[in-house]
Design a protein around this motif. Structure first.
Motif, short mmCIF file in Angstrom:
data_model
loop_
_atom_site.label_atom_id
_atom_site.label_comp_id
_atom_site.label_asym_id
_atom_site.label_seq_id
_atom_site.Cartn_x
_atom_site.Cartn_y
_atom_site.Cartn_z
N ALA A 252 0.83 -1.20 0.00
CA ALA A 252 0.00 0.00 0.00
C ALA A 252 0.87 1.25 0.00
N ALA A 253 1.95 1.21 0.78
CA ALA A 253 2.89 2.34 0.75
C ALA A 253 3.53 2.47 -0.63
N LEU A 254 3.84 1.34 -1.27
CA LEU A 254 4.37 1.38 -2.63
C LEU A 254 3.35 1.99 -3.60
N GLY A 255 2.07 1.65 -3.42
CA GLY A 255 1.05 2.23 -4.28
C GLY A 255 0.95 3.74 -4.12
N VAL A 256 1.06 4.23 -2.89
CA VAL A 256 1.04 5.69 -2.66
C VAL A 256 2.24 6.35 -3.34
N VAL A 257 3.41 5.72 -3.21
CA VAL A 257 4.60 6.26 -3.86
C VAL A 257 4.44 6.27 -5.37
N MET A 258 3.85 5.21 -5.92
CA MET A 258 3.63 5.14 -7.37
C MET A 258 2.66 6.22 -7.83
N ALA A 259 1.62 6.48 -7.04
CA ALA A 259 0.69 7.55 -7.40
C ALA A 259 1.40 8.90 -7.42
N TRP A 273 -2.76 4.25 -11.34
CA TRP A 273 -1.41 3.68 -11.39
C TRP A 273 -1.00 3.17 -10.01
N GLY A 274 -1.35 3.91 -8.97
CA GLY A 274 -1.02 3.47 -7.62
C GLY A 274 -1.71 2.16 -7.26
N PHE A 275 -2.97 2.03 -7.65
CA PHE A 275 -3.69 0.79 -7.35
C PHE A 275 -3.10 -0.39 -8.13
N PHE A 276 -2.77 -0.18 -9.40
CA PHE A 276 -2.17 -1.25 -10.18
C PHE A 276 -0.80 -1.65 -9.61
N ALA A 277 -0.05 -0.68 -9.09
CA ALA A 277 1.24 -1.00 -8.46
C ALA A 277 1.03 -1.85 -7.21
N PHE A 278 0.02 -1.51 -6.42
CA PHE A 278 -0.30 -2.29 -5.22
C PHE A 278 -0.71 -3.72 -5.59
N LEU A 279 -1.57 -3.85 -6.57
CA LEU A 279 -2.10 -5.16 -6.94
C LEU A 279 -1.04 -6.03 -7.61
N SER A 280 -0.25 -5.44 -8.49
CA SER A 280 0.75 -6.23 -9.22
C SER A 280 1.89 -6.69 -8.33
N SER A 281 2.09 -6.04 -7.19
CA SER A 281 3.19 -6.43 -6.30
C SER A 281 2.96 -7.79 -5.67
N PHE A 282 1.71 -8.26 -5.63
CA PHE A 282 1.43 -9.57 -5.06
C PHE A 282 1.75 -10.70 -6.04
N ILE A 283 2.15 -10.35 -7.27
CA ILE A 283 2.58 -11.35 -8.25
C ILE A 283 4.08 -11.16 -8.47
N PRO A 284 4.92 -11.91 -7.79
CA PRO A 284 6.36 -11.70 -7.92
C PRO A 284 6.84 -11.84 -9.36
N TYR A 285 7.84 -11.03 -9.70
CA TYR A 285 8.52 -11.08 -10.99
C TYR A 285 7.62 -10.62 -12.15
N LEU A 286 6.55 -11.32 -12.42
CA LEU A 286 5.70 -10.95 -13.54
C LEU A 286 5.00 -9.62 -13.29
N GLY A 287 4.58 -9.39 -12.05
CA GLY A 287 3.88 -8.15 -11.74
C GLY A 287 4.75 -6.92 -11.93
N THR A 292 6.35 -2.14 -14.84
CA THR A 292 7.42 -1.27 -15.34
C THR A 292 7.28 -1.03 -16.83
N PHE A 293 6.96 -2.06 -17.59
CA PHE A 293 6.78 -1.91 -19.04
C PHE A 293 5.61 -0.98 -19.35
N SER A 294 4.50 -1.12 -18.63
CA SER A 294 3.33 -0.26 -18.86
C SER A 294 3.64 1.19 -18.55
N ILE A 295 4.35 1.43 -17.45
CA ILE A 295 4.71 2.81 -17.10
C ILE A 295 5.64 3.41 -18.14
N ALA A 296 6.58 2.58 -18.65
CA ALA A 296 7.50 3.08 -19.67
C ALA A 296 6.75 3.47 -20.94
N VAL A 297 5.80 2.65 -21.37
CA VAL A 297 5.02 2.97 -22.57
C VAL A 297 4.19 4.24 -22.35
#
Length: 388
Positions: A252-259, A273-287, A292-297
């Protein structure tokens, strides 16, 4: 004999130390302590017997995988409900100790989960609707931005004329977008059915979790087997509850930082973006890779310069790297450390088996298996004290 057993129990108690237990564990452990121990004996087996045993295990494993795949519509929500119920086991135990009836505890926790899901869906419905309505314009802007880079790669042989007709034309992309929306709409009814199964299973699991555990434990015949079952069930609930409670706070702290990064980087919908960062963190490696790829695009499409556009993705990747490798191990310790290769294989397997939900279930299922293996081979480490 009784005097000797008493001395042995007291010595084990002094050597191992005390630990806090729940009421149901105290009751079942007290009953199983008085059971006679089964005599130890070994059965000699030849190579053919061992081969037949492993062949039977392989056959049942293949049949089990087939059942998991064919019954995914039912097993996915039920498995998710059981995992969520075990994660909420610590909260349910504390509410029960306060005198709240089990049925009331199940209703409270199930309603809390439903409210959280409803809040998330309501918060995301607006941005996702806007994104869907602006899909044609977004696709056109994306093509116009990446076309200069694609033209520089000569072996692709892509020119502006390629986008006027053919499989990668704008009309074809829009048509495929419509097909994707049609697939999503078609799968909406099964998703609603799975949601109903999930909430019903979660409510029933939370209301009958104590009786279910007692039934599982009492199916074993010997004293040692029952004690092991008690220890395994308690450890699994503690590990899942502690892990996901701590991970939720950190992510959740990571999601706030991402926002904040998305807002500072000029990206649209920073909260999304913050919510997607929070949710994707529960999927190691793939998340983290997909995020990162989505943010770069998104950054490249938002800014004119590539370096400026990649800054939000680089900032998120660094923050996630610090939290995952420094903050998370410092808080969790090494007792819940899992081999990264095993986690990666589990994610790939469950994603292939059950899709996106399987990817999210890969980590908790790995934790459950790890805890069971640790408790079954507990003679290799210090034993926790079981109550008399």
């Amino acid at each position: 004999m009784g005097f000797a057993n008493g001395i042995r129990k007291q010595a084990k108690k002094i050597a191992i130390g005390e630990r806090r237990t729940s009421a149901w564990e105290d009751t079942l452990t007290t009953a199983t302590e008085e059971m006679p121990q089964a005599p130890a004996h070994r059965v000699q087996k030849d190579a053919l017997d061992v081969s037949m045993a492993w062949a039977m295990i392989g056959i049942f494993a293949i049949l089990g995988l087939a059942v998991l795949y064919q019954m995914s519509l039912i097993l996915i929500p039920i498995t998710l409900a059981v995992v969520v119920g075990m994660i909420l086991g610590m909260a349910a135990e504390k509410l029960s100790k306060l005198g709240v009836p089990r049925v009331t505890v199940a209703i409270i926790l199930s309603s809390a989960v439903a409210l959280v899901i409803f809040f998330v869906v309501s918060s995301l419905s607006g941005p996702l609707t806007t994104l869907t309505n602006e899909a044609p314009a977004f696709i056109e802007r994306t093509i116009n931005r990446i076309m200069p880079y694609l033209e520089q790669i000569r072996w692709l042989r892509i020119t502006p004329a390629s986008l006027q007709s053919g499989p990668i034309s704008i009309n074809a992309l829009l048509e495929n977008t419509g097909n994707v929306l049609h697939v999503v709409t078609t799968n909406l009814t099964p998703a609603l059915v799975q949601a109903l199964i999930f909430f019903a299973a979660l409510l029933l699991f939370l209301s009958g979790r104590v009786n279910l555990r007692k039934t599982i434990i009492l199916t074993f015949r010997t004293r040692q087997q029952r004690l092991t079952a008690i220890r395994v069930i308690s450890s699994v609930e503690r590990v899942l509850g502690f892990y996901f409670a701590t991970a939720s706070v950190i992510y959740a702290a990571l999601g706030v930082v991402m926002a904040m990064i998305a807002w500072a980087g000029g990206l649209s919908a920073p909260a999304l973006w913050g919510f997607f960062a929070f949710l994707s963190s529960f999927i190691p490696y793939l998340g983290i890779t997909m995020m990162t790829f989505s943010i770069a695009v998104a950054g490249i499409l938002t800014h004119n310069g590539i370096i400026i556009g990649l800054l939000p993705a680089a900032a998120f990747f660094i923050v996630h790297l610090v939290m995952e490798n420094l903050v998370f191990p410092a808080v969790m310790g090494r007792r819940l450390e899992i081999n990264p290769f095993i986690v990666f294989v589990a994610i790939i397997f469950w994603t292939w088996m059950w899709g996106a939900v399987g990817a999210m279930l890969a980590l908790p299922l790995s934790l459950i298996v790890m805890t069971i293996v640790d408790e079954l081979f507990i003679e290799e480490k210090v034993l926790p004290q079981l109550p008399k």
